[in-house]
Design a protein around this motif. Sequence first.
Motif, mmCIF file in Angstrom:
data_model
loop_
_atom_site.group_PDB
_atom_site.id
_atom_site.type_symbol
_atom_site.label_atom_id
_atom_site.label_comp_id
_atom_site.label_asym_id
_atom_site.label_seq_id
_atom_site.Cartn_x
_atom_site.Cartn_y
_atom_site.Cartn_z
ATOM 1 N N LYS B 71 40.420 47.477 50.568
ATOM 2 C CA LYS B 71 39.783 46.202 50.919
ATOM 3 C C LYS B 71 40.681 45.002 50.607
ATOM 4 N N ASP B 132 28.017 43.573 41.242
ATOM 5 C CA ASP B 132 27.938 43.762 42.702
ATOM 6 C C ASP B 132 28.752 44.970 43.158
ATOM 7 N N GLN B 135 31.896 46.083 47.794
ATOM 8 C CA GLN B 135 31.064 46.444 48.944
ATOM 9 C C GLN B 135 31.845 46.331 50.239
ATOM 10 N N ARG B 136 31.291 46.961 51.260
ATOM 11 C CA ARG B 136 31.910 46.923 52.596
ATOM 12 C C ARG B 136 33.396 47.272 52.533
ATOM 13 N N LEU B 226 31.222 51.749 49.347
ATOM 14 C CA LEU B 226 30.752 51.117 48.113
ATOM 15 C C LEU B 226 31.346 51.807 46.881
ATOM 16 N N SER B 228 30.736 51.161 42.799
ATOM 17 C CA SER B 228 29.982 50.293 41.888
ATOM 18 C C SER B 228 29.821 50.939 40.524
#
Lengths: 274, 328
Positions: B71, B132, B135-136, B226, B228
């Motif tokens: 990412k 959080d 993500q994505r 994801l 986390s």
Amino acid sequence: MLDRNASALALDSATAAARADTVLEARGLKKEFHGFVAVAGVDLSVRRGSIHALIGPNGAGKTTVFNLLTRFIAPTAGRINFEGEDITSELPAALARRGIVRSFQISAIFPHLSVHENIRIALQQRIVSPLRFWGGGEAVSKLEPRTSDVLEQFELENVAHLRAGELAYGQKRTLELATTVATDPKLMLLDEPTQGLGHEDVDRITDLIKRVAAGRTVLMVEHNMRMVARIADRISVLRRGEKIAEGSYDEVSVDPQVVEAYLGSRARRREQTP
Amino acid sequence: MRQSSVLLVGLAIAGVVAPLSGLYPLFLMKCLAFALFAAAFNFFTGYVGLLSIGHAAFFGMGAYVTGHAAKIWGFPTELALATSLGAGAVLGLVIGGMAIRRQGIYFAMITLAMAQMIYFFCVQAPFTGAEDGLQRIPRGTLLGVFDLGNDMALYGVVLVLALAAVWALQRIMEAPFGHVLLAIRDNEARAISLGYDVKSYKLAAFVLSAAVAGLAGGLKALTLGLASLPDVHWTQSGAVILMCLLGGLGTPLGPIIGAILVVTLEGKLASMGAVQIGPLAIDFSTKVPIVIGLIFMCCVLLFRKGIVGEFIAAVERQSAQRRNGRPA
């Protein structure tokens, strides 16, 4: 002056010759467990090519001496030399790679591996390494003839495919001896090799030890006096952590201290059980 | 035929048939990721015989590293997954290096403590996105050509990687290295007395296991997009222990079956919602840990060797009886 030098030289070469004759030498070996002295300054030298027995009443410190010599426990004091090199601070696995291979009081086998695999594990030590986790099967399969030899030598071919844990007790001890010999050790340390065996098995294991001891040195802890008398070249007697006698069976068996150590404890036992 | 080859062929067939039979690829990929995680855990705890309660650290860190690489750094997918393998290995070397000298419960406690440190590090560290998470996470493309946004395309990649890793672990167990591990588990003192440097062997196995656990985390991150905190939490270490015990610790197939069962069960329970049982309305979606806990208790009380372990034991009993000439 010249004369004195020459005699000093002669003395030197004499001690050097004695050293070359000595495979394993322990000086002032001592082990304390929280104040309890299990081994109190034992000197021991094992001659090359001999079968040397370590005997003594229960609690004399025989197994502790064994554990010290193979560095399974660290000595409180003292030094150990193997072939003239100080090995006091070496790790047990490194000692094994030098050629000092021990057995254990309780049969030391790999119970979930087959008899064949037990032997192969002993043989492949030199080939595999922790970093070579991939492959190596080809190199190890070259050990197959040697594995068969060992199985044959110890008459284990018929049970080769069985799990070692399924063997009869006498066979387990045979297998243990086989794996010890398979590593081709210079010095074998056998911890009570005939313990718990029936008469026939004792004789068989005794013969086996005598046979495989050819060309090697054996140091063993043993309770069975008949067996010791039969094959030991030299005997050291321990009592309460100290060496009280040393020599051939004939010498040791008439030593008053040894007689007292063995008969004394027997006499005491008789008093305790009226 | 080698056990590893049988395992590979069997799993490959199952892996190809599963999506064709109407199961969702996303669900299957999650199963594969956890199956690989369980296989990695089993490689160490099942074969070396030391309990690690810290494998979530490798799994979670693998997920974070892959997520971050894909990412933020914009790594291609293959490289992002490779970093998860590397992260697991490095972390495994550090944690294993400290823990491997200890035995039994002490080893377990050190791995747990170290994994907790990693967890709190992840709570604080900027690159994890704290609460959080990441993500994505983009799935990217395979070799810059095939778009992995398509579930089936990604499934293919995940399947191949997971199978390759499971096969490799099994293959290592069949190599001389694996035999030494089994020998050490059987009788460590004897292995030492034959000249084996058992601590190095254990550490090597731990690093391999951690690396594959990292890869499993990376696959999971890529699949679900994801990474986390639950991935690094100690409950994840607990979950993988449960998967292995349920399926059969120390067997090649057991952990995989255990992982699929647990993932399936979690999915089913979560989608169940409230169920009326007599006067009680039980919302199973919030009771997953209770159900899993009950299953764990049954497993420990009734079939300690796990599903596959009990099966193997039963087959061995049969053949032993046949050998002894007694009727089965």
